[in-house]
Design a protein around this motif. Structure first.
Motif, PDB file in Angstrom:
ATOM      1  N   ASN A 188       0.849  -1.184   0.000  1.00 26.18           N
ATOM      2  CA  ASN A 188       0.000   0.000   0.000  1.00 26.18           C
ATOM      3  C   ASN A 188       0.893   1.246   0.000  1.00 26.18           C
ATOM      4  N   GLN A 200       0.486  -6.131   1.916  1.00 29.84           N
ATOM      5  CA  GLN A 200      -0.812  -6.696   2.232  1.00 29.84           C
ATOM      6  C   GLN A 200      -1.026  -7.932   1.378  1.00 29.84           C
ATOM      7  N   PHE A 256      -3.708 -10.983  -0.101  1.00 26.50           N
ATOM      8  CA  PHE A 256      -5.117 -11.198  -0.436  1.00 26.50           C
ATOM      9  C   PHE A 256      -5.271 -12.609  -0.973  1.00 26.50           C
ATOM     10  N   THR A 276     -11.065 -12.083   8.727  1.00 23.51           N
ATOM     11  CA  THR A 276     -11.678 -11.195   7.746  1.00 23.51           C
ATOM     12  C   THR A 276     -12.552 -10.158   8.440  1.00 23.51           C
ATOM     13  N   CYS A 277     -12.515  -8.908   7.962  1.00 24.19           N
ATOM     14  CA  CYS A 277     -13.371  -7.847   8.487  1.00 24.19           C
ATOM     15  C   CYS A 277     -14.710  -7.873   7.755  1.00 24.19           C
ATOM     16  N   GLY A 291     -14.859  -5.809   4.673  1.00 20.88           N
ATOM     17  CA  GLY A 291     -13.878  -6.092   3.641  1.00 20.88           C
ATOM     18  C   GLY A 291     -12.455  -5.957   4.159  1.00 20.88           C
ATOM     19  N   GLY A 292     -11.522  -6.647   3.512  1.00 24.55           N
ATOM     20  CA  GLY A 292     -10.137  -6.614   3.946  1.00 24.55           C
ATOM     21  C   GLY A 292      -9.895  -7.524   5.136  1.00 24.55           C
ATOM     22  N   SER A 293      -8.701  -7.440   5.689  1.00 23.92           N
ATOM     23  CA  SER A 293      -8.342  -8.311   6.809  1.00 23.92           C
ATOM     24  C   SER A 293      -8.726  -7.668   8.138  1.00 23.92           C
ATOM     25  N   ASP A 339      -5.870  -5.411   9.403  1.00 23.01           N
ATOM     26  CA  ASP A 339      -5.870  -4.057   8.847  1.00 23.01           C
ATOM     27  C   ASP A 339      -6.978  -3.208   9.474  1.00 23.01           C
ATOM     28  N   LYS A 380      -6.540   0.346  11.418  1.00 27.87           N
ATOM     29  CA  LYS A 380      -7.302   1.531  11.042  1.00 27.87           C
ATOM     30  C   LYS A 380      -7.973   2.143  12.268  1.00 27.87           C
TER      31      LYS A 380
END
Length: 228
Positions: free
Chosen positions: A39, A45, A47, A123-124, A127-129, A132, A136
Motif C-alpha cells: 500500500n 498486504q 489477499f 476477515t473484516c 472487507g479486507g483483513s 488491517d 485503522k
C-alpha cells in the motif's frame, strides 16, 4: 538518506517477490495463489482468492432486509421509525450458536462512532483483513480495543402494533449488542439459560428495554428473560 518513494519502491519490489514465491509454491502444492501488494505506506498486504466460505465469514447471521431492534433510553425502537417504541415484547429464540445467535469481535472508534467486526478473526465484515481493520481503528483511536459482541435472531411470538408500523407474528427481528455493556446483558441471559438447561433449544423469551445512566449519560440496552 533514501526518499519515501525509494522505500515504497522497495516494499513493492518485496511484494512482487513474495507473490512470485507464493505462485511457485502454488505450482508445487496445488493451493490457491495468494497475491501480495504494497500500500502507499509501504506495508505489504496479502489477499487470498475469494470463496463462498470467506464471503459467509463477512456477512453475519442477519440478512440485509432484517428488521432491527435498537435500544434507546426511551424504549426499544423496532425498525427505522424512531417513534416505533415499545417497552417489551415476546419472541422466540433458538439458543443454538450459528442458528439463533452468532458471536463476533467488534471494535469501535471515531465520532460519530464506527464499528468494525470479524466473525473468524481473519476477515473484516466491511472487507479486507481483520488485522488491517484493527490498525485503522487504532490510528483513529489509540485506546480502542476489540471486544465481544453478539448478533441475535428473534422471531416475534405475536403481532406487534406500534405507532408507525405493525409487525406480524413470525417477523424476524435482529439485534446486535454492539457495545460491551450490552453484551454483558446477553451474557447474563446466557448464564440463566445454561442454569435452566435450555441451551440448544428454541425458547420463548421476553425482550425488555432498560435505561442505563452513567456519568450524566443515558443510553438503552436490552435484557432477556425466559418467558413462562
Amino acid at each position: 538518506m533514501a526518499s519515501i518513494q525509494d522505500a515504497i519502491n522497495q516494499a513493492q519490489s518485496a511484494a512482487e517477490d513474495m507473490a512470485a514465491s507464493q505462485a511457485a509454491a502454488h505450482d508445487n502444492s496445488g493451493t490457491d495463489i495468494i497475491e501480495a501488494r504494497a500500500n502507499p505506506a509501504g506495508q505489504v498486504q496479502t489477499f487470498s482468492k475469494p470463496s463462498m466460505a470467506t464471503v459467509q465469514a463477512t456477512t453475519g447471521l442477519l440478512g440485509r432486509n432484517t428488521v432491527f431492534l435498537k435500544p434507546t433510553e426511551f424504549g426499544l425502537q423496532v425498525g427505522k421509525e424512531k417513534k416505533n417504541l415499545v417497552e417489551s415484547f415476546e419472541a422466540y429464540l433458538d439458543l443454538t450458536e450459528e442458528t439463533g445467535f452468532r458471536l463476533k469481535h467488534t471494535i469501535r472508534f471515531g465520532n460519530p462512532a464506527q464499528y468494525l467486526s470479524s466473525y473468524d478473526g481473519v476477515t473484516c465484515n466491511k472487507g479486507g483483513s481483520w488485522h488491517d481493520a484493527l490498525m485503522k481503528a487504532k490510528m483513529a483511536a489509540p485506546d480502542a480495543e476489540p471486544y465481544f459482541a453478539a448478533e441475535i435472531k428473534l422471531e416475534l411470538a405475536e403481532e406487534l402494533a406500534l405507532n408507525k408500523e405493525t409487525f406480524a407474528a413470525g417477523t424476524t427481528i435482529g439485534y446486535d449488542t454492539s457495545a460491551p455493556s450490552r453484551f454483558s446483558d446477553w451474557s447474563d441471559f446466557w448464564e440463566a439459560a445454561v442454569a435452566a438447561g435450555v441451551v440448544g433449544q428454541r425458547v420463548k423469551v421476553k425482550v425488555i428495554g432498560k435505561e442505563i445512566s452513567h456519568n450524566g449519560n443515558n443510553w438503552g440496552t436490552v435484557a432477556f428473560e425466559l418467558a413462562d
